[in-house]
Motif scaffolding. Structure first.
Motif, short mmCIF file in Angstrom:
data_model
loop_
_atom_site.label_atom_id
_atom_site.label_comp_id
_atom_site.label_asym_id
_atom_site.label_seq_id
_atom_site.Cartn_x
_atom_site.Cartn_y
_atom_site.Cartn_z
N THR A 138 0.84 -1.20 0.00
CA THR A 138 0.00 0.00 0.00
C THR A 138 0.87 1.25 0.00
O THR A 138 0.67 2.17 -0.79
CB THR A 138 -0.93 0.00 1.23
N LEU A 139 1.86 1.24 0.89
CA LEU A 139 2.73 2.40 1.00
C LEU A 139 3.43 2.67 -0.33
O LEU A 139 3.51 3.80 -0.81
CB LEU A 139 3.76 2.15 2.10
N TYR A 140 3.91 1.59 -0.92
CA TYR A 140 4.64 1.70 -2.18
C TYR A 140 3.74 2.26 -3.28
O TYR A 140 4.09 3.24 -3.95
CB TYR A 140 5.15 0.31 -2.55
N MET A 141 2.56 1.68 -3.41
CA MET A 141 1.67 2.11 -4.50
C MET A 141 1.15 3.53 -4.25
O MET A 141 1.16 4.38 -5.14
CB MET A 141 0.48 1.15 -4.62
N VAL A 142 0.70 3.77 -3.02
CA VAL A 142 0.11 5.08 -2.72
C VAL A 142 1.19 6.17 -2.76
O VAL A 142 0.97 7.26 -3.29
CB VAL A 142 -0.61 5.05 -1.35
N GLY A 143 2.37 5.83 -2.23
CA GLY A 143 3.44 6.82 -2.20
C GLY A 143 3.82 7.30 -3.58
O GLY A 143 3.82 8.49 -3.88
N TRP A 144 4.10 6.34 -4.44
CA TRP A 144 4.52 6.72 -5.79
C TRP A 144 3.40 7.38 -6.58
O TRP A 144 3.61 8.36 -7.29
CB TRP A 144 5.05 5.50 -6.56
N SER A 148 4.87 -3.96 -18.16
CA SER A 148 4.02 -5.01 -17.62
C SER A 148 2.82 -4.31 -17.03
O SER A 148 2.86 -3.14 -16.71
CB SER A 148 4.77 -5.77 -16.54
N PHE A 149 1.71 -5.01 -16.92
CA PHE A 149 0.57 -4.32 -16.30
C PHE A 149 0.18 -4.98 -14.99
O PHE A 149 -0.86 -4.72 -14.45
CB PHE A 149 -0.61 -4.27 -17.26
N ILE A 150 1.05 -5.88 -14.51
CA ILE A 150 0.71 -6.53 -13.25
C ILE A 150 1.75 -6.20 -12.20
O ILE A 150 2.87 -5.81 -12.52
CB ILE A 150 0.60 -8.05 -13.42
N GLY A 151 1.36 -6.34 -10.97
CA GLY A 151 2.27 -6.09 -9.87
C GLY A 151 2.10 -4.68 -9.33
O GLY A 151 1.47 -3.84 -9.96
N PRO A 152 2.67 -4.44 -8.18
CA PRO A 152 2.49 -3.15 -7.52
C PRO A 152 2.99 -1.98 -8.36
O PRO A 152 2.36 -0.93 -8.41
CB PRO A 152 3.31 -3.26 -6.24
N THR A 153 4.12 -2.17 -9.07
CA THR A 153 4.65 -1.07 -9.86
C THR A 153 3.68 -0.68 -10.96
O THR A 153 3.43 0.50 -11.20
CB THR A 153 6.01 -1.45 -10.46
N GLY A 188 -2.86 -7.67 -9.40
CA GLY A 188 -1.77 -8.25 -8.63
C GLY A 188 -0.95 -7.24 -7.87
O GLY A 188 0.21 -7.44 -7.58
N GLY A 189 -1.58 -6.11 -7.53
CA GLY A 189 -0.85 -5.07 -6.83
C GLY A 189 -0.71 -5.33 -5.34
O GLY A 189 0.17 -4.79 -4.70
N GLY A 190 -1.59 -6.17 -4.81
CA GLY A 190 -1.54 -6.41 -3.37
C GLY A 190 -2.00 -5.20 -2.61
O GLY A 190 -2.77 -4.39 -3.10
N GLY A 191 -1.52 -5.07 -1.40
CA GLY A 191 -1.93 -3.95 -0.56
C GLY A 191 -2.97 -4.38 0.45
O GLY A 191 -3.61 -5.43 0.31
N LEU A 192 -3.14 -3.54 1.47
CA LEU A 192 -4.03 -3.91 2.58
C LEU A 192 -5.46 -4.13 2.13
O LEU A 192 -6.12 -5.06 2.56
CB LEU A 192 -3.99 -2.79 3.63
N GLY A 193 -5.94 -3.26 1.23
CA GLY A 193 -7.32 -3.36 0.77
C GLY A 193 -7.57 -4.72 0.14
O GLY A 193 -8.58 -5.37 0.40
N GLY A 229 16.55 -26.25 -6.64
CA GLY A 229 17.18 -25.07 -7.27
C GLY A 229 16.19 -24.21 -8.01
O GLY A 229 16.51 -23.56 -9.00
N LEU A 230 14.96 -24.18 -7.50
CA LEU A 230 13.92 -23.41 -8.17
C LEU A 230 13.55 -22.20 -7.32
O LEU A 230 13.48 -22.29 -6.09
CB LEU A 230 12.68 -24.30 -8.35
N LYS A 231 13.36 -21.05 -8.00
CA LYS A 231 12.93 -19.85 -7.27
C LYS A 231 11.60 -19.41 -7.83
O LYS A 231 11.44 -19.33 -9.04
CB LYS A 231 13.96 -18.74 -7.44
N LEU A 232 10.67 -19.13 -6.94
CA LEU A 232 9.33 -18.74 -7.39
C LEU A 232 9.03 -17.29 -7.03
O LEU A 232 9.40 -16.81 -5.96
CB LEU A 232 8.27 -19.62 -6.72
N ASP A 233 8.40 -16.63 -7.96
CA ASP A 233 7.90 -15.29 -7.67
C ASP A 233 6.39 -15.38 -7.85
O ASP A 233 5.88 -15.49 -8.96
CB ASP A 233 8.51 -14.29 -8.67
N ILE A 234 5.67 -15.40 -6.72
CA ILE A 234 4.23 -15.67 -6.77
C ILE A 234 3.46 -14.36 -6.80
O ILE A 234 3.61 -13.51 -5.94
CB ILE A 234 3.81 -16.51 -5.54
N ARG A 235 2.66 -14.21 -7.86
CA ARG A 235 1.85 -12.99 -7.99
C ARG A 235 0.39 -13.34 -7.76
O ARG A 235 -0.14 -14.24 -8.42
CB ARG A 235 2.00 -12.40 -9.40
#
Ligand SMILES: Nc1ncnc2c1ncn2[C@@H]1O[C@H](COP(=O)(O)OP(=O)(O)O)[C@@H](O)[C@H]1O
Ligand SMILES: [Mg+2]
Lengths: 411, 510
Positions: free
Chosen positions: B17-23, B86-91, B169-174, B294-300
């Motif tokens: 939330t802070l990240y999205m609202v701040g920017w 990209s159109f997904i994620g907090p950024t 996929g922005g996440g945040g408290l809401g 040896g696998l790394k996941l980035d879960i959206r």
């Protein structure tokens, strides 16, 4: 305070002679238009710093047009305090705002200190002021009725603002701003905010700010109208001092006669966008039929009986000390009753005005009135109810001693 | 959920939330402020009086203000993708948030600047100041208190908007509140996030008000006039400290966080998933099994069912895990995408529950049965009822059967409700067909409480891992597929979801 200050700030009611004074408010002239002399252009003694030529300003709103200025010819000489008086809506603000082109004139020219400002105004619909015009404005100070100080800045910051615009360095700005605050007597308030100042102090800051660009000309739009009488006097005194000390030319507009009386060397009366009278204050006072003179210096008094002639006599300088009335009485053996009289200092000069009553009709009194004129007095046959109010023959003697122009009243 | 489970959700949500609202606030100010000033300047009688510009800018601002945020969010997808790749994620969520806030803030700026006394403008002009001088030395400083108040309002509105960022996929408290509180009946999470939101909004308002008051007191307005000089100084000092600290700390924190989330590792497999159970299963894999392989996941996480597929098609994520075969087939056909299933993982079996009837036979004429109203779940529900003899369906009724396909309703009444709301209606109806995950969330036990349930074996509605066609043989995908069908995951699903969700491993039937 300088010695002259007390005199300049003197109250109207302060009588120096044992003359009785009645001071009813004088209604605006009921005098017929033909009683005014024909217009004539003032002779130019001293440089003219502000000139407007046939200045007109027409405001066009969606549904109507308002002609706020209708051919104004203003001539303000170097080093004088020129007052423009008139009722609200007469066009005074429009005039002063046209002088520094805050308002673009519809037609006519404005020349300030030899520079034709109208030529610098942007073309067409472009309302932005070009660099040259902005530079010219920097050399014209302006003070406002409501001070127009920035509450976001300290007093010092407010005075520094024009210096910032002029591109002075930080140190230079502070030094100069402090000097100006000292000049207006507010050196100790530099770091306070305008909200903590009284009205008079705010206007002093406004004046200090207006002086930042070392202007030759100061414009004042009702600078004292929001102040109480006491503060008004001290602010006017400051303007007068600055005018004397710095040789500052001041164009002030006001709806208060007191202001003109206190500080103006010259004045003009504005009605419906036109000057109906203009000239030096002594000149105006010496002009029979001058509405400004009557407004500036009202004398009252009602004739004791019908069939008598009421005459307003104005004394200037030397003549104030002459026992003219008793001479008249003795010479022509007439009974003269004094209906009202007042004595005051206008523009630093003593002026007296008296309303007298002579027995008989105007025709019966042509000779005594002629005598009074010969004594160098301004004589005005008052149009008072019950007085015949007949025309005065237009002899050359009616002309005042200095430049005075009395135009026909605007229609 | 216990506090130790809620806490990480809250702190992640808070950071998002802070990240999205701040920017987005920063961008809204950078663009909205000049726009608002321009609206005042170009207005009739303004310094730059320019009717065409004023009308155009005004119209754009009005259009921006009248679009519901969620529509803006979707409409801006191509633009967002163009801008941030990209159109997904907090950024990516920052783009629609900022664009939504710009016109809002611009109007607030406009009214704040309009409040400034015209006399001040005239005074600056009379000194020889040009338009920039008027704007920067008079209009903006004079309007500062109103501008700060407007900024406060904008930040609070953005916190509200950011709740919808879960769609992309922005996440945040809401979106935590929506995912856990509304969809999963985790009342404790919902209360915690709502309280957190209230605390944040209150804090923003308090800081905003304090700054406004500080500025007013500093300028010796009514507030400052009353207090003594020392009190004024103290307050001024405090106001400044707060403002300066905020001005320094917030952007730094944002930049830091942005860099943190911005890290994009080629080795990392990006997987789009619905928050439950898919993301939870993936998180279990990531925490407990992936490292060994040896696998790394980035879960959206996505609340929405369209974006994960379009993001997979466009390559913004490598895989997704949220859907079943009938849905994917329909999607591929309608959207002309090429998503292919890799391996089945779990099934959320539909089951018929009742608080009043102890047996199917009790559902006699006149009783009411609630069913989900979306085409897939309704079809599944009707087939479940038909398979158990509660109703009869037209022969040949497809997967998306509707009430219109019911040939014999045995006198029952049907109530169609949104799938997530059906459990809430259980007390008001005689029986309801509920998705397994929702059932478990409301405290029902599918193995004990259900009157009838879908079969797991051969069920076409099993959810699978899917990729864009051609990526099936990516070694990382293969590893993930193997892990998702491991014994550990089987136990995890059985223990965690208690029958509401069942392991349904194996290849996806066609
Ligand atoms: N910006 C404007 N637009 C339209 N009419 C105006 C404007 N400014 C002044 N006027 C009109 O012009 C006339 C003269 O006004 P003003 O110059 O302010 O007079 P004063 O200062 O003597 O009271 C009035 O009738 C007023 O209503
Ligand atoms: Mg005025």
């Amino acid at each position: 305070m300088r010695p002259g200050a007390a005199a300049t700030a003197r109250h109207l009611g302060e009588l120096q002679h044992a003359t009785e004074r009645t001071a009813p408010s004088c209604a605006l002239s009921a005098r017929p238009a033909w009683a005014y002399g024909s217009p004539h252009t003032p002779t130019n003694n001293g440089n003219t710093v502000i000139t407007t030529q046939d200045l007109t300003k027409v405001y066009r709103t969606r549904d109507r047009e308002v002609t706020a200025l209708d051919g104004v010819n203003l001539h303000v000489r170097e080093g004088e305090v020129f007052g423009v008086v008139g009722q609200s809506g007469a066009g005074k603000s429009s005039l002063i705002r046209c002088v520094n082109l805050l308002e673009r004139p519809t037609s006519g020219t404005v020349t300030v200190d030899g520079q034709d400002l109208t030529a610098l105004a942007g073309k067409g619909n472009d309302k932005r002021a070009g660099r040259e015009l902005r530079a010219a404005r920097g050399r014209i100070g302006m003070v406002f009725q409501h001070f127009n100080l920035l509450s976001s800045r300290t007093v010092l910051g407010n005075v520094e603002l024009p210096l910032e615009i002029l591109g002075h360095s930080g140190q230079e700005r502070t030094r100069k701003a402090r000097e100006l605050l000292d000049l207006v007597g507010l050196a100790d308030k530099a770091n306070t905010h305008p909200a903590q100042l009284s009205g008079g102090q705010k206007q002093r800051v406004g004046i200090a700010r207006a002086l930042a660009g070392d202007p030759k000309v100061l414009l004042s739009d009702e600078a004292t109208s929001a102040l109480d009488p006491e503060t008004t006097r001290s602010v006017l005194q400051l303007l007068r001092d600055l005018n004397k000390q710095l040789g500052l030319t001041v164009l002030l507009i006001t709806h208060e006669m007191e202001v003109v009386k206190a500080v103006c060397d010259s004045a003009a009366l504005m009605k419906n966008g036109r000057f109906t009278e203009s000239g030096t204050v002594p000149g105006l006072l010496a002009t029979p039929g001058s509405e400004l003179a009557r407004e500036l210096f009202p004398v009252g008094g009602v004739p004791s009986a019908p069939g008598r002639t009421v005459v307003d006599v104005t004394f200037h300088g030397e003549t104030t000390t002459e026992p003219v009335i008793s001479k008249l009485s003795r010479t022509y053996n007439v009974d003269i009753s004094i209906l009202g009289a007042a004595m005051d200092t206008v523009a630093g000069k003593q002026v007296g005005r008296m309303r007298i009553e002579l027995p008989g009709s105007f025709e019966d009194n042509v000779v005594p009135i002629g005598f009074l004129r010969e004594q160098g007095l301004t004589v005005d046959v008052a149009a008072v109810a019950g007085s015949p109010g007949l025309p005065v023959p237009d002899d050359g003697g009616r002309r005042g001693p200095e430049d005075v122009r009395v135009e026909e009243g605007a229609k | 959920m216990s506090w130790s489970e809620i806490q990480p959700l809250l702190s992640q949500g808070f950071l998002d939330t802070l990240y999205m609202v701040g920017w987005s606030t920063l961008i809204a100010v950078l663009i909205g402020l000049p726009l608002g000033v321009l609206l005042v300047l170009t207005d009739r009688g303004g310094l730059l009086g320019n009717a065409p510009v004023n009308k155009v800018v005004g119209a754009i601002v009005n259009i921006g203000r009248s679009l519901p945020f969620i529509i803006l969010l979707i409409a801006l997808i191509p633009f967002t993708r163009f801008l941030v790749g990209s159109f997904i994620g907090p950024t990516a969520a920052i783009v629609p948030l900022a664009i939504g806030a710009i016109p809002f803030f611009a109007r607030l700026v406009e009214s704040a600047v309009r409040e400034v006394d015209k006399g001040l403008v005239e005074a600056v002009q009379a000194m020889g100041g040009g338009t920039p001088t008027v704007v920067f030395k008079a209009l903006l400083p004079q309007a500062l208190p109103s501008l700060v108040a407007g900024l406060t309002t904008t930040v609070i509105v953005l916190i509200g908007y950011s709740a919808m960022a879960g769609t992309v996929g922005g996440g945040g408290l809401g979106s935590v509140a929506v995912q856990y509180g509304y969809q999963r009946f985790e009342t404790s999470v919902m209360i915690a996030t709502v309280v957190a939101l209230i605390v944040i909004v209150t804090a923003v308002q308090l800081v905003g008000d304090a700054v406004v008051r500080g500025v007013a007191a500093h300028r010796g307005g009514a507030a400052g006039g009353a207090a003594g000089a020392s009190g004024r100084l103290a307050r001024l000092g405090r106001g400044r400290t707060v403002a300066v600290t905020a001005a320094v700390v917030v952007p730094l924190a944002l930049i830091g966080y942005g860099l943190g989330t911005g890290g994009d590792d080629k080795q990392t497999l990006k997987v789009a998933a619905s928050p439950t159970p898919h993301a939870e299963i993936l998180e279990y894999v990531e925490k407990n099994l992936a490292k060994k392989e040896g696998l790394k996941l980035d879960i959206r996480k996505f609340n929405d069912y369209v974006v994960p597929n379009t993001a997979t098609e466009s390559g913004e994520v490598d895989a997704n895990f949220f859907q079943h075969k009938p849905y994917l087939d329909d999607f591929n056909e309608k959207k002309n995408t090429h998503i292919e299933p890799v391996v089945n993982v779990e099934l959320e079996p539909l089951a018929l529950y009742s608080k009043k009837a102890g047996d199917l036979k009790d559902l006699t004429a006149g009783k009411t049965v609630a069913v989900p109203n979306d085409s897939t779940n309704e079809g599944r529900a009707l087939h479940l009822l038909a398979d158990n003899g509660v109703i009869e369906l037209k022969s040949g009724a497809g997967a998306e059967a509707t009430l219109g396909d019911v040939t014999d309703d045995k006198g029952l009444n049907f109530k169609e409700l949104e799938a997530a709301s059906v459990p809430r209606a259980l007390d008001d109806v005689d029986a309801a067909v509920i998705n397994g995950n929702y059932a478990v969330d409301t405290g029902l036990n599918p193995s004990k409480d259900a009157l009838a349930a879908e079969k797991v074996k051969g069920n076409p509605y099993a959810n699978f891992l899917a990729v864009k066609d051609g990526n099936q043989d990516d070694p990382r995908i293969k590893k993930l597929a193997k892990l998702l069908n491991s014994d550990e995951v089987k136990h995890f699903i059985e223990n965690k979801y208690k029958g509401g969700i069942a392991p349904a491993f194996g290849p996806v039937g066609s």
